[in-house]
Design a protein around this motif. Structure first.
Motif, PDB file in Angstrom:
ATOM      1  N   ASN A 152     -10.911  -9.887 -15.201  1.00  0.00           N
ATOM      2  CA  ASN A 152     -10.490  -9.316 -13.926  1.00  0.00           C
ATOM      3  C   ASN A 152     -11.584  -8.379 -13.420  1.00  0.00           C
ATOM      4  O   ASN A 152     -11.840  -7.358 -14.021  1.00  0.00           O
ATOM      5  CB  ASN A 152      -9.172  -8.561 -14.112  1.00  0.00           C
ATOM      6  N   GLN A 153     -12.193  -8.713 -12.307  1.00  0.00           N
ATOM      7  CA  GLN A 153     -13.304  -7.933 -11.776  1.00  0.00           C
ATOM      8  C   GLN A 153     -12.918  -7.142 -10.527  1.00  0.00           C
ATOM      9  O   GLN A 153     -13.754  -6.860  -9.691  1.00  0.00           O
ATOM     10  CB  GLN A 153     -14.482  -8.864 -11.451  1.00  0.00           C
ATOM     11  N   ASN A 154     -11.652  -6.752 -10.391  1.00  0.00           N
ATOM     12  CA  ASN A 154     -11.206  -5.994  -9.225  1.00  0.00           C
ATOM     13  C   ASN A 154     -11.629  -4.533  -9.324  1.00  0.00           C
ATOM     14  O   ASN A 154     -11.622  -3.949 -10.403  1.00  0.00           O
ATOM     15  CB  ASN A 154      -9.684  -6.056  -9.084  1.00  0.00           C
ATOM     16  N   THR A 155     -11.941  -3.949  -8.168  1.00  0.00           N
ATOM     17  CA  THR A 155     -12.263  -2.528  -8.130  1.00  0.00           C
ATOM     18  C   THR A 155     -10.961  -1.726  -8.036  1.00  0.00           C
ATOM     19  O   THR A 155      -9.884  -2.290  -7.821  1.00  0.00           O
ATOM     20  CB  THR A 155     -13.140  -2.207  -6.910  1.00  0.00           C
ATOM     21  N   VAL A 156     -11.074  -0.428  -8.181  1.00  0.00           N
ATOM     22  CA  VAL A 156      -9.898   0.441  -8.093  1.00  0.00           C
ATOM     23  C   VAL A 156      -9.287   0.361  -6.697  1.00  0.00           C
ATOM     24  O   VAL A 156      -8.063   0.304  -6.542  1.00  0.00           O
ATOM     25  CB  VAL A 156     -10.274   1.884  -8.461  1.00  0.00           C
ATOM     26  N   LEU A 157     -10.122   0.331  -5.669  1.00  0.00           N
ATOM     27  CA  LEU A 157      -9.632   0.235  -4.295  1.00  0.00           C
ATOM     28  C   LEU A 157      -8.860  -1.069  -4.088  1.00  0.00           C
ATOM     29  O   LEU A 157      -7.800  -1.068  -3.449  1.00  0.00           O
ATOM     30  CB  LEU A 157     -10.791   0.344  -3.303  1.00  0.00           C
ATOM     31  N   GLN A 158      -9.370  -2.166  -4.617  1.00  0.00           N
ATOM     32  CA  GLN A 158      -8.666  -3.443  -4.501  1.00  0.00           C
ATOM     33  C   GLN A 158      -7.313  -3.395  -5.195  1.00  0.00           C
ATOM     34  O   GLN A 158      -6.326  -3.916  -4.677  1.00  0.00           O
ATOM     35  CB  GLN A 158      -9.515  -4.571  -5.079  1.00  0.00           C
ATOM     36  N   GLN A 159      -7.246  -2.761  -6.364  1.00  0.00           N
ATOM     37  CA  GLN A 159      -5.977  -2.645  -7.084  1.00  0.00           C
ATOM     38  C   GLN A 159      -4.988  -1.781  -6.309  1.00  0.00           C
ATOM     39  O   GLN A 159      -3.810  -2.130  -6.207  1.00  0.00           O
ATOM     40  CB  GLN A 159      -6.194  -2.053  -8.483  1.00  0.00           C
ATOM     41  N   VAL A 160      -5.462  -0.664  -5.740  1.00  0.00           N
ATOM     42  CA  VAL A 160      -4.578   0.212  -4.966  1.00  0.00           C
ATOM     43  C   VAL A 160      -4.060  -0.525  -3.733  1.00  0.00           C
ATOM     44  O   VAL A 160      -2.864  -0.468  -3.417  1.00  0.00           O
ATOM     45  CB  VAL A 160      -5.315   1.516  -4.574  1.00  0.00           C
ATOM     46  N   LEU A 161      -4.924  -1.243  -3.042  1.00  0.00           N
ATOM     47  CA  LEU A 161      -4.502  -2.015  -1.872  1.00  0.00           C
ATOM     48  C   LEU A 161      -3.497  -3.103  -2.252  1.00  0.00           C
ATOM     49  O   LEU A 161      -2.546  -3.363  -1.508  1.00  0.00           O
ATOM     50  CB  LEU A 161      -5.708  -2.622  -1.166  1.00  0.00           C
ATOM     51  N   TYR A 162      -3.702  -3.716  -3.407  1.00  0.00           N
ATOM     52  CA  TYR A 162      -2.765  -4.743  -3.875  1.00  0.00           C
ATOM     53  C   TYR A 162      -1.383  -4.141  -4.125  1.00  0.00           C
ATOM     54  O   TYR A 162      -0.363  -4.712  -3.737  1.00  0.00           O
ATOM     55  CB  TYR A 162      -3.303  -5.412  -5.142  1.00  0.00           C
ATOM     56  N   TYR A 163      -1.347  -2.949  -4.732  1.00  0.00           N
ATOM     57  CA  TYR A 163      -0.055  -2.310  -4.992  1.00  0.00           C
ATOM     58  C   TYR A 163       0.615  -1.857  -3.695  1.00  0.00           C
ATOM     59  O   TYR A 163       1.834  -1.974  -3.552  1.00  0.00           O
ATOM     60  CB  TYR A 163      -0.210  -1.143  -5.965  1.00  0.00           C
ATOM     61  N   VAL A 164      -0.162  -1.346  -2.753  1.00  0.00           N
ATOM     62  CA  VAL A 164       0.396  -0.946  -1.461  1.00  0.00           C
ATOM     63  C   VAL A 164       0.945  -2.164  -0.724  1.00  0.00           C
ATOM     64  O   VAL A 164       2.056  -2.138  -0.174  1.00  0.00           O
ATOM     65  CB  VAL A 164      -0.665  -0.209  -0.604  1.00  0.00           C
ATOM     66  N   LEU A 165       0.188  -3.244  -0.721  1.00  0.00           N
ATOM     67  CA  LEU A 165       0.657  -4.475  -0.086  1.00  0.00           C
ATOM     68  C   LEU A 165       1.903  -5.020  -0.784  1.00  0.00           C
ATOM     69  O   LEU A 165       2.811  -5.532  -0.134  1.00  0.00           O
ATOM     70  CB  LEU A 165      -0.460  -5.524  -0.079  1.00  0.00           C
ATOM     71  N   SER A 166       1.967  -4.886  -2.087  1.00  0.00           N
ATOM     72  CA  SER A 166       3.148  -5.324  -2.833  1.00  0.00           C
ATOM     73  C   SER A 166       4.387  -4.539  -2.420  1.00  0.00           C
ATOM     74  O   SER A 166       5.466  -5.107  -2.268  1.00  0.00           O
ATOM     75  CB  SER A 166       2.922  -5.168  -4.334  1.00  0.00           C
ATOM     76  N   VAL A 167       4.229  -3.232  -2.214  1.00  0.00           N
ATOM     77  CA  VAL A 167       5.355  -2.414  -1.775  1.00  0.00           C
ATOM     78  C   VAL A 167       5.799  -2.837  -0.373  1.00  0.00           C
ATOM     79  O   VAL A 167       6.996  -2.956  -0.092  1.00  0.00           O
ATOM     80  CB  VAL A 167       4.981  -0.911  -1.818  1.00  0.00           C
ATOM     81  N   VAL A 168       4.851  -3.111   0.512  1.00  0.00           N
ATOM     82  CA  VAL A 168       5.181  -3.548   1.874  1.00  0.00           C
ATOM     83  C   VAL A 168       5.916  -4.889   1.835  1.00  0.00           C
ATOM     84  O   VAL A 168       6.939  -5.072   2.515  1.00  0.00           O
ATOM     85  CB  VAL A 168       3.905  -3.634   2.744  1.00  0.00           C
ATOM     86  N   ILE A 169       5.425  -5.835   1.042  1.00  0.00           N
ATOM     87  CA  ILE A 169       6.084  -7.140   0.932  1.00  0.00           C
ATOM     88  C   ILE A 169       7.483  -6.973   0.365  1.00  0.00           C
ATOM     89  O   ILE A 169       8.445  -7.594   0.843  1.00  0.00           O
ATOM     90  CB  ILE A 169       5.233  -8.100   0.069  1.00  0.00           C
TER      91      ILE A 169
END
Length: 188
Positions: A152-169
């Motif tokens: 997994n080569q995701n950055t911290v910003l990508q992980q935070v955005l993924y979690y925020v998007l998950s909450v929105v979904i």
């Protein structure tokens, strides 16, 4: 067809992650307004229903993908080796554990004592968030002696955005189910 499975799997996984983040917060919120308490309880019960179904569909999509990989690998020269490596090779934890943990934890929410008691609901929500996650599987692989850190080569910003998007979904899906079921209209 593979792209549709990937998109659906990502959306379902986002629902599970959003549940793990939002439900502990909502469960711990205290208010004296009876309408707010009732709306919060309806939201939580609707979210539990959505997560039960999302966990089941996530596992079904994973099983269909596994079968697709198997059927495509039959005709290839080294196809079965690729299939066996993916299922039983070095990265088997990344392939097996998220859908299996998600299925087991979400289907345990059919037990009324789990979703009606605040402590049990918060515990299961956090387990749904943590157990199928990449950091937990990375920890398990280190304990086993396998290094999968480069997967997994995701950055911290990508992980935070993924979690925020998950909450929105998660919010979107839960509120949509509440509106479609008429639960919000009945209470007004």
């Amino acid at each position: 067809m593979q792209q549709i499975h990937t998109i659906l799997g990502t959306i379902l996984q986002s629902i599970l992650i959003g549940f793990g983040i939002v439900i502990p917060i909502f469960s711990l919120l205290k208010t004296s307004n009876l309408k707010t308490v009732e709306a919060k309880n309806i939201f939580i019960l609707t979210a539990v229903q959505a997560v039960r179904i999302a966990g089941l569909f996530y596992f079904i999509i994973w099983a269909l993908d596994t079968y697709t990989i198997y059927s495509e690998s039959i005709g290839l020269k080294d196809g079965m080796n690729i299939f066996k490596f993916r299922l039983f090779g070095q990265f088997w934890m990344l392939y097996w554990l998220p859908p299996v943990f998600s299925l087991l934890l979400t289907q345990a929410l059919w037990i009324k004592k789990i979703y009606m008691k605040k402590v049990a609901l918060i515990t299961f929500a956090l387990l749904i968030l943590i157990l199928p996650s990449y950091p937990f599987i990375l920890l398990l692989s280190y304990l086993k002696g396998t290094d999968i850190s480069g997967f997994n080569q995701n950055t911290v910003l990508q992980q935070v955005l993924y979690y925020v998007l998950s909450v929105v979904i998660f919010f979107f899906v839960t509120v949509t189910i509440m509106l479609m079921g008429g639960k919000l209209k009945e209470k007004k």
